[in-house]
Design a protein around this motif. Structure first.
Motif, PDB file in Angstrom:
ATOM      1  N   ALA A  89       0.827  -1.415  -0.320  1.00  0.00           N
ATOM      2  CA  ALA A  89      -0.134   0.028   0.127  1.00  0.00           C
ATOM      3  C   ALA A  89       0.659   1.163   0.061  1.00  0.00           C
ATOM      4  O   ALA A  89       1.989   1.423   0.716  1.00  0.00           O
ATOM      5  N   THR A  90       0.702   2.179  -0.716  1.00  0.00           N
ATOM      6  CA  THR A  90       1.425   3.796  -1.029  1.00  0.00           C
ATOM      7  C   THR A  90       0.221   4.762  -1.425  1.00  0.00           C
ATOM      8  O   THR A  90      -0.967   4.137  -1.296  1.00  0.00           O
ATOM      9  N   ARG A  91       1.044   5.525  -1.590  1.00  0.00           N
ATOM     10  CA  ARG A  91       0.046   7.205  -1.796  1.00  0.00           C
ATOM     11  C   ARG A  91       0.815   8.038  -2.373  1.00  0.00           C
ATOM     12  O   ARG A  91       1.917   8.126  -2.503  1.00  0.00           O
ATOM     13  N   VAL A  92      -0.034   8.953  -3.759  1.00  0.00           N
ATOM     14  CA  VAL A  92       0.642   9.739  -3.910  1.00  0.00           C
ATOM     15  C   VAL A  92       0.270  10.664  -4.051  1.00  0.00           C
ATOM     16  O   VAL A  92      -1.547  10.711  -4.870  1.00  0.00           O
ATOM     17  N   TRP A  93       0.094  11.854  -2.720  1.00  0.00           N
ATOM     18  CA  TRP A  93      -0.313  13.106  -2.631  1.00  0.00           C
ATOM     19  C   TRP A  93      -1.647  12.396  -2.503  1.00  0.00           C
ATOM     20  O   TRP A  93      -1.614  11.472  -1.197  1.00  0.00           O
ATOM     21  N   ASP A  95      -4.146  10.031  -3.743  1.00  0.00           N
ATOM     22  CA  ASP A  95      -3.988   9.029  -4.339  1.00  0.00           C
ATOM     23  C   ASP A  95      -3.782   8.187  -3.464  1.00  0.00           C
ATOM     24  O   ASP A  95      -2.575   7.486  -3.248  1.00  0.00           O
ATOM     25  N   ASP A  96      -4.700   6.832  -2.824  1.00  0.00           N
ATOM     26  CA  ASP A  96      -4.117   5.457  -2.149  1.00  0.00           C
ATOM     27  C   ASP A  96      -4.546   4.774  -3.378  1.00  0.00           C
ATOM     28  O   ASP A  96      -5.574   4.108  -4.255  1.00  0.00           O
ATOM     29  N   PHE A  97      -3.463   3.661  -3.343  1.00  0.00           N
ATOM     30  CA  PHE A  97      -3.238   2.313  -4.267  1.00  0.00           C
ATOM     31  C   PHE A  97      -2.285   1.340  -4.235  1.00  0.00           C
ATOM     32  O   PHE A  97      -1.071   1.511  -3.137  1.00  0.00           O
ATOM     33  N   SER A  98      -1.818   0.515  -4.943  1.00  0.00           N
ATOM     34  CA  SER A  98      -1.024  -0.590  -4.065  1.00  0.00           C
ATOM     35  C   SER A  98       0.393  -0.287  -5.329  1.00  0.00           C
ATOM     36  O   SER A  98      -0.544  -0.571  -6.158  1.00  0.00           O
ATOM     37  N   ALA A  99       0.900  -1.492  -4.768  1.00  0.00           N
ATOM     38  CA  ALA A  99       1.501  -1.161  -6.082  1.00  0.00           C
ATOM     39  C   ALA A  99       3.227  -3.271  -5.669  1.00  0.00           C
ATOM     40  O   ALA A  99       2.577  -3.424  -4.965  1.00  0.00           O
ATOM     41  N   TRP A 100       3.742  -3.449  -6.556  1.00  0.00           N
ATOM     42  CA  TRP A 100       4.128  -4.315  -6.469  1.00  0.00           C
ATOM     43  C   TRP A 100       5.631  -3.709  -5.474  1.00  0.00           C
ATOM     44  O   TRP A 100       6.752  -3.269  -6.352  1.00  0.00           O
ATOM     45  N   PRO A 128      -3.080   0.606 -11.221  1.00  0.00           N
ATOM     46  CA  PRO A 128      -3.649   0.499 -10.782  1.00  0.00           C
ATOM     47  C   PRO A 128      -4.214   1.582 -10.109  1.00  0.00           C
ATOM     48  O   PRO A 128      -5.076   1.825  -9.492  1.00  0.00           O
ATOM     49  N   ARG A 129      -3.098   3.233 -11.044  1.00  0.00           N
ATOM     50  CA  ARG A 129      -4.126   4.178  -9.940  1.00  0.00           C
ATOM     51  C   ARG A 129      -4.749   5.191 -11.029  1.00  0.00           C
ATOM     52  O   ARG A 129      -4.275   5.336 -11.844  1.00  0.00           O
ATOM     53  N   TYR A 130      -5.815   5.311 -10.843  1.00  0.00           N
ATOM     54  CA  TYR A 130      -7.063   5.886 -11.676  1.00  0.00           C
ATOM     55  C   TYR A 130      -7.070   7.239 -11.410  1.00  0.00           C
ATOM     56  O   TYR A 130      -7.655   7.328 -10.181  1.00  0.00           O
ATOM     57  N   ARG A 131      -6.861   8.416 -11.941  1.00  0.00           N
ATOM     58  CA  ARG A 131      -7.352   9.192 -11.131  1.00  0.00           C
ATOM     59  C   ARG A 131      -8.407  10.534 -11.960  1.00  0.00           C
ATOM     60  O   ARG A 131      -9.215  10.581 -13.457  1.00  0.00           O
ATOM     61  N   ASP A 132      -9.971  10.707 -11.152  1.00  0.00           N
ATOM     62  CA  ASP A 132     -10.614  10.729 -11.436  1.00  0.00           C
ATOM     63  C   ASP A 132     -10.889  12.244 -12.072  1.00  0.00           C
ATOM     64  O   ASP A 132     -12.146  12.471 -13.189  1.00  0.00           O
ATOM     65  N   LYS A 133     -10.749  13.169 -11.713  1.00  0.00           N
ATOM     66  CA  LYS A 133      -9.860  14.519 -12.501  1.00  0.00           C
ATOM     67  C   LYS A 133      -9.635  14.124 -13.648  1.00  0.00           C
ATOM     68  O   LYS A 133     -10.007  15.332 -13.969  1.00  0.00           O
ATOM     69  N   ILE A 134      -8.670  13.078 -14.309  1.00  0.00           N
ATOM     70  CA  ILE A 134      -8.284  13.910 -15.578  1.00  0.00           C
ATOM     71  C   ILE A 134      -8.700  12.568 -16.326  1.00  0.00           C
ATOM     72  O   ILE A 134      -8.482  12.485 -17.423  1.00  0.00           O
ATOM     73  N   ASP A 135      -9.644  11.283 -15.735  1.00  0.00           N
ATOM     74  CA  ASP A 135     -10.554  10.615 -16.345  1.00  0.00           C
ATOM     75  C   ASP A 135      -9.046   9.746 -17.191  1.00  0.00           C
ATOM     76  O   ASP A 135      -9.809   9.329 -18.563  1.00  0.00           O
ATOM     77  N   THR A 136      -8.136   9.189 -16.390  1.00  0.00           N
ATOM     78  CA  THR A 136      -7.593   8.051 -16.993  1.00  0.00           C
ATOM     79  C   THR A 136      -6.755   7.650 -16.114  1.00  0.00           C
ATOM     80  O   THR A 136      -6.431   8.263 -14.860  1.00  0.00           O
ATOM     81  N   ARG A 137      -5.489   6.728 -16.551  1.00  0.00           N
ATOM     82  CA  ARG A 137      -4.513   6.048 -15.230  1.00  0.00           C
ATOM     83  C   ARG A 137      -3.388   7.339 -15.312  1.00  0.00           C
ATOM     84  O   ARG A 137      -3.282   7.404 -16.383  1.00  0.00           O
ATOM     85  N   VAL A 138      -2.960   6.811 -14.197  1.00  0.00           N
ATOM     86  CA  VAL A 138      -1.530   7.651 -13.963  1.00  0.00           C
ATOM     87  C   VAL A 138      -0.791   7.011 -12.957  1.00  0.00           C
ATOM     88  O   VAL A 138      -0.298   6.027 -12.689  1.00  0.00           O
TER      89      VAL A 138
END
Length: 263
Positions: A89-93, A95-100, A128-138
């Motif tokens: 589990a990690t976070r960028v600002w 956005d909470d999501f998981s990485a490997w 796995p990080r999807y940003r609703d604000k820009i409607d795309t994965r980042v």
């Protein structure tokens, strides 16, 4: 007509730039751009804002193997096939999501570089990080898939300061030539090669631009932030330099390509 003068990729968030002659643009950004990130044991992300030495790490990733180099440490290459692949589990600002997880050897290597325990995470083939604000994965990027700057804007800045600043301080993915200074601020939609991009928002700058990328140290004079504060500060008191892009389709781009202004 504006042209694409530079393409830059950062395999690891906050690592040194890799200059490319061509690149494949995906909806998440340039292929293999910021697919790795250093984190603390609690999952909080680590960047050159607080650890400027990260900018002296050279990272190369071909989709199957990651190689990291630093002048003070023995180079290390690890294959994706040997990664631990534990969900982390990690976070960028916000956005909470998981990485490997990657490998203990990579964790130990970066812990030596930073001088404290850290882990190196990989996003995988698809973020796995999807940003609703820009409607795309980042990717592990701060908020947008791509960042564009111009040679003319940097020249304008250097004309206003005593020292000379380099584009690497602004960490762009795409650099355009043959424009007026800050012409990119007026663009809404552009095409480079077969790829169209939405020019989504100006990029608010932080202390990162005061890091000397060659030495991995912050400048003592606070430049170029001090100069930019005098003429690039918005109504929200943020300093802006460059534009954030969102790709509308995928395709290959190359330096020398024409940058067509669609809107």
């Amino acid at each position: 007509m504006p042209t694409l003068a530079g393409i830059y990729r950062y395999a690891i968030k906050s690592s040194a730039a890799e200059a490319l002659a061509s690149a494949h643009v995906q909806l998440e950004g340039l292929r293999h751009d910021r697919r790795f990130m250093v984190v603390k044991p609690d999952g909080s992300f680590v960047t050159a804002r607080r650890y400027p030495v990260l900018q002296t790490v050279t990272a190369r990733f071909d989709g199957a193997r990651l190689t990291v180099l630093h002048d003070d440490h023995v180079a290390l290459a690890e294959a994706c096939a040997d990664f631990d692949y534990q969900s982390f589990a990690t976070r960028v600002w916000a956005d909470d999501f998981s990485a490997w997880t990657t490998t203990q050897r990579l964790d130990a290597w970066f812990s030596r570089v930073l001088g404290e325990p850290v882990h190196l995470l990989w996003l995988g083939e698809q973020s796995p990080r999807y940003r609703d604000k820009i409607d795309t994965r980042v990717s592990f990027a701060d908020g947008y898939p791509l960042l564009l700057t111009s040679e003319a804007s940097l020249a304008d800045l250097n004309a206003r300061t005593d020292g000379t600043h380099v584009m690497a301080q602004f960490r762009p993915n795409l650099v355009v030539a043959d424009t007026a200074a800050f012409a990119e601020d007026t663009w809404q939609r552009i095409r480079i090669g077969p790829v169209t991009f939405r020019v989504d928002a100006p990029c608010a700058r932080c202390v990162m631009i005061t890091v000397d990328p060659a030495r991995g140290q912050r400048r003592s004079d606070g430049e170029p932030m001090q100069t930019l504060l005098r003429y690039r500060k918005g109504d929200d008191n943020q300093v802006y330099f460059g534009q954030n892009l969102v790709a509308e389709n995928e395709g290959a781009i190359s330096t020398g390509d024409t940058v067509e202004i669609l809107a």
